[in-house]
Design an enzyme around this catalytic site. Structure first.
Site, PDB file in Angstrom:
ATOM      1  N   PHE A  16     -13.329 -14.970 -18.492  1.00 30.07           N
ATOM      2  CA  PHE A  16     -14.261 -13.837 -18.439  1.00 30.07           C
ATOM      3  C   PHE A  16     -13.958 -12.811 -19.543  1.00 30.07           C
ATOM      4  CE2 PHE A  16     -14.459  -9.592 -16.014  1.00 30.07           C
ATOM      5  CZ  PHE A  16     -15.669  -9.232 -16.595  1.00 30.07           C
ATOM      6  N   GLY A  41     -11.427 -21.050 -16.907  1.00 29.20           N
ATOM      7  CA  GLY A  41     -12.299 -20.812 -18.054  1.00 29.20           C
ATOM      8  C   GLY A  41     -13.435 -21.827 -18.088  1.00 29.20           C
ATOM      9  N   TYR A 149      -0.078 -11.037  -6.479  1.00 25.30           N
ATOM     10  CA  TYR A 149      -0.745 -10.865  -7.771  1.00 25.30           C
ATOM     11  C   TYR A 149      -0.232  -9.604  -8.477  1.00 25.30           C
ATOM     12  CZ  TYR A 149      -4.369  -9.781 -11.182  1.00 25.30           C
ATOM     13  OH  TYR A 149      -5.024  -9.456 -12.344  1.00 25.30           O
ATOM     14  N   LYS A 153       1.922  -9.312 -12.021  1.00 20.20           N
ATOM     15  CA  LYS A 153       1.496  -8.532 -13.194  1.00 20.20           C
ATOM     16  C   LYS A 153       2.558  -7.493 -13.563  1.00 20.20           C
ATOM     17  CE  LYS A 153      -2.380 -10.177 -14.696  1.00 20.20           C
ATOM     18  NZ  LYS A 153      -2.602 -10.545 -16.103  1.00 20.20           N
TER      19      LYS A 153
HETATM   20  C1  UD2 Z   1      -7.564  -6.274  -8.031  1.00 19.00           C
HETATM   21  C2  UD2 Z   1      -7.186  -5.153  -9.004  1.00 19.00           C
HETATM   22  C3  UD2 Z   1      -8.004  -5.296 -10.285  1.00 19.00           C
HETATM   23  C4  UD2 Z   1      -7.894  -6.694 -10.885  1.00 19.00           C
HETATM   24  C5  UD2 Z   1      -8.273  -7.706  -9.821  1.00 19.00           C
HETATM   25  C6  UD2 Z   1      -8.115  -9.123 -10.327  1.00 19.00           C
HETATM   26  C7  UD2 Z   1      -6.635  -3.235  -7.581  1.00 19.00           C
HETATM   27  C8  UD2 Z   1      -7.073  -1.910  -7.121  1.00 19.00           C
HETATM   28  N1  UD2 Z   1      -7.492  -3.870  -8.401  1.00 19.00           N
HETATM   29  O1  UD2 Z   1      -8.871  -6.095  -7.668  1.00 19.00           O
HETATM   30  O2  UD2 Z   1      -7.589  -4.332 -11.241  1.00 19.00           O
HETATM   31  O3  UD2 Z   1      -6.598  -6.915 -11.363  1.00 19.00           O
HETATM   32  O4  UD2 Z   1      -7.451  -7.545  -8.651  1.00 19.00           O
HETATM   33  O5  UD2 Z   1      -8.657 -10.008  -9.417  1.00 19.00           O
HETATM   34  O6  UD2 Z   1      -5.562  -3.718  -7.264  1.00 19.00           O
HETATM   35  N2  UD2 Z   1     -14.777  -6.945  -1.322  1.00 19.00           N
HETATM   36  C9  UD2 Z   1     -15.772  -6.969  -0.361  1.00 19.00           C
HETATM   37  N3  UD2 Z   1     -16.614  -8.051  -0.340  1.00 19.00           N
HETATM   38  C10 UD2 Z   1     -16.496  -9.101  -1.217  1.00 19.00           C
HETATM   39  C11 UD2 Z   1     -15.464  -9.067  -2.179  1.00 19.00           C
HETATM   40  C12 UD2 Z   1     -14.610  -7.961  -2.203  1.00 19.00           C
HETATM   41  O7  UD2 Z   1     -15.910  -6.056   0.443  1.00 19.00           O
HETATM   42  O8  UD2 Z   1     -17.312 -10.039  -1.117  1.00 19.00           O
HETATM   43  C13 UD2 Z   1     -13.910  -5.756  -1.377  1.00 19.00           C
HETATM   44  C14 UD2 Z   1     -12.425  -6.093  -1.320  1.00 19.00           C
HETATM   45  O9  UD2 Z   1     -11.998  -6.224   0.004  1.00 19.00           O
HETATM   46  C15 UD2 Z   1     -11.834  -4.877  -2.060  1.00 19.00           C
HETATM   47  C16 UD2 Z   1     -12.921  -4.485  -3.068  1.00 19.00           C
HETATM   48  O10 UD2 Z   1     -14.121  -5.107  -2.615  1.00 19.00           O
HETATM   49  O11 UD2 Z   1     -11.626  -3.807  -1.162  1.00 19.00           O
HETATM   50  C17 UD2 Z   1     -12.622  -4.958  -4.473  1.00 19.00           C
HETATM   51  O12 UD2 Z   1     -12.222  -6.319  -4.406  1.00 19.00           O
HETATM   52  P1  UD2 Z   1     -12.055  -7.251  -5.695  1.00 19.00           P
HETATM   53  O13 UD2 Z   1     -11.621  -8.578  -5.222  1.00 19.00           O
HETATM   54  O14 UD2 Z   1     -13.247  -7.146  -6.548  1.00 19.00           O
HETATM   55  O15 UD2 Z   1     -10.924  -6.536  -6.525  1.00 19.00           O
HETATM   56  P2  UD2 Z   1      -9.446  -5.932  -6.182  1.00 19.00           P
HETATM   57  O16 UD2 Z   1      -9.590  -4.473  -5.928  1.00 19.00           O
HETATM   58  O17 UD2 Z   1      -8.716  -6.790  -5.239  1.00 19.00           O
END
Ligand code: UD2
Length: 319
Positions: A16, A41, A149, A153
């Site tokens: 991406f 990828g 994760y 990192k």
């Molecule tokens: C983490 C990191 C981000 C990046 C990413 C890589 C944080 C704050 N962010 O993202 O920088 O490294 O990992 O993958 O640590 N959600 C829903 N419904 C869905 C999918 C997600 O509600 O269908 C919620 C999920 O529970 C979370 C938010 O949306 O609270 C964001 O989730 P994500 O998977 O997009 O990203 P996040 O924050 O884990």
């Protein structure tokens, strides 16, 4: 430093962020080697690059040190974007996250040192912070990630710093905050924006984990690409770690409502499921350091970025 005339390695070139970065780099007069193992990828993202004489693909895995040592002999800049991203994936398979994100990064640092590269830019993540006591998150705050994760990192970021301090490699780490945009396909392991858009365009409900009050600082991929170019060319960046974000946050429920509106699908109901393990509640970046040392000023607000992303999903469906 100038990018013109440089020989540049982009790891994760078919991913991406990597593919968006290569696309921009090809507008400069530089030679690019893209490395990818195609585990996440996509070949379709690099098809056009392969028509360009200044782009070469090496299919391989960053865990394979011998391959890296054999293939790379003369590189000026490394953009290390290859990773097994996703908090969820790391909960299911922490060992692979570690091997790719930590050992893979260490392998590349050894190559960077051996080849005496001019710059090594590392794709770190906001997940290194974990839950902080206060917001916004600043680079010098205590780091306490709890997802494997985030831990991977952080470990990689520490190796990057070690190679700067001990061996004098000119490194820069960029802590990306929730990147979204074209080329982020929807999968259980991808960012929430791609999942919501993909579902909504198929007339399915977006599913929120938890009550939707959790917040994130969403960053458009073109701003992330720009941050990479600045990190590679500004001498004031060397040895530092920067938050790359917008400095604004939105709750996941507001995000779902906004995407429904932008897709003209406000009639679709939002569904709720229990909170996801490993999730933090709030994420918001302070980007003062990036402004000061990188001259990084994000150009895309969420509405603009979402529109471009929705357009990309739509063109994929019709194309
Ligand atoms: C983490 C990191 C981000 C990046 C990413 C890589 C944080 C704050 N962010 O993202 O920088 O490294 O990992 O993958 O640590 N959600 C829903 N419904 C869905 C999918 C997600 O509600 O269908 C919620 C999920 O529970 C979370 C938010 O949306 O609270 C964001 O989730 P994500 O998977 O997009 O990203 P996040 O924050 O884990």
């Amino acid at each position: 430093m100038d990018l013109d005339g440089k020989k540049i390695l982009v790891t994760g070139a078919a991913g991406f962020i990597g593919s968006n970065l290569v696309s921009k780099l090809l507008t400069y007069d530089c030679k690019i080697i893209g490395l990818d193992n195609f585990s996440t990828g996509r070949r379709e993202y690099i098809e056009n690059f392969l028509k360009n004489q200044r782009f070469n693909l090496i299919e391989g895995d960053i865990r394979n040190f011998n391959l890296l040592q054999k293939k790379f002999t003369n590189i000026d800049i490394i953009f290390h974007e290859a990773a097994l991203s996703s908090v969820i994936r790391s909960l299911e398979d922490p060992l692979s996250s570690h091997e790719v994100n930590v050992t893979g990064t260490l392998n590349l640092l050894l190559i960077a040192k051996e080849l005496n590269v001019e710059r090594f830019v590392f794709a770190s993540s906001s997940s290194v912070y974990g839950e902080t006591k206060t917001l916004p998150k600043q680079e010098d705050m205590p780091l306490s990630p709890f997802s494997p994760y985030g831990v991977s990192k952080l470990a990689a970021e520490k190796y990057v710093y070690s190679f700067y301090k001990i061996y004098g490699v000119n490194t820069v780490s960029l802590r990306y905050f929730n990147v979204y945009g074209p080329n982020q396909v929807a999968s259980p392991y991808s960012g929430v924006i791609s999942i919501f858009i993909s579902r909504i365009l198929q007339n399915q409900s977006p599913i929120i984990f938890g009550d939707g009050t959790q917040t994130r600082d969403f960053t458009f991929v073109k701003d992330v690409v720009e941050a990479n170019l600045l990190a590679a060319t500004k001498d004031t960046a060397i040895g530092r770690v920067f938050n790359i974000a917008t400095g604004k946050r939105i709750s996941i429920i507001e995000l779902a409502q906004l995407i429904l509106k932008l897709c003209n699908k406000s009639r679709i109901k939002i569904q709720f499921q229990p909170p996801r393990a490993g999730d933090i509640l709030h994420s918001l970046a302070d980007i003062t350091l990036a402004k000061k040392f990188l001259n990084y000023f994000p150009q895309f607000d969420l509405q603009q970025g979402l529109k471009e992303t929705i357009d990309w999903f739509q063109s994929k469906r019709t194309g």
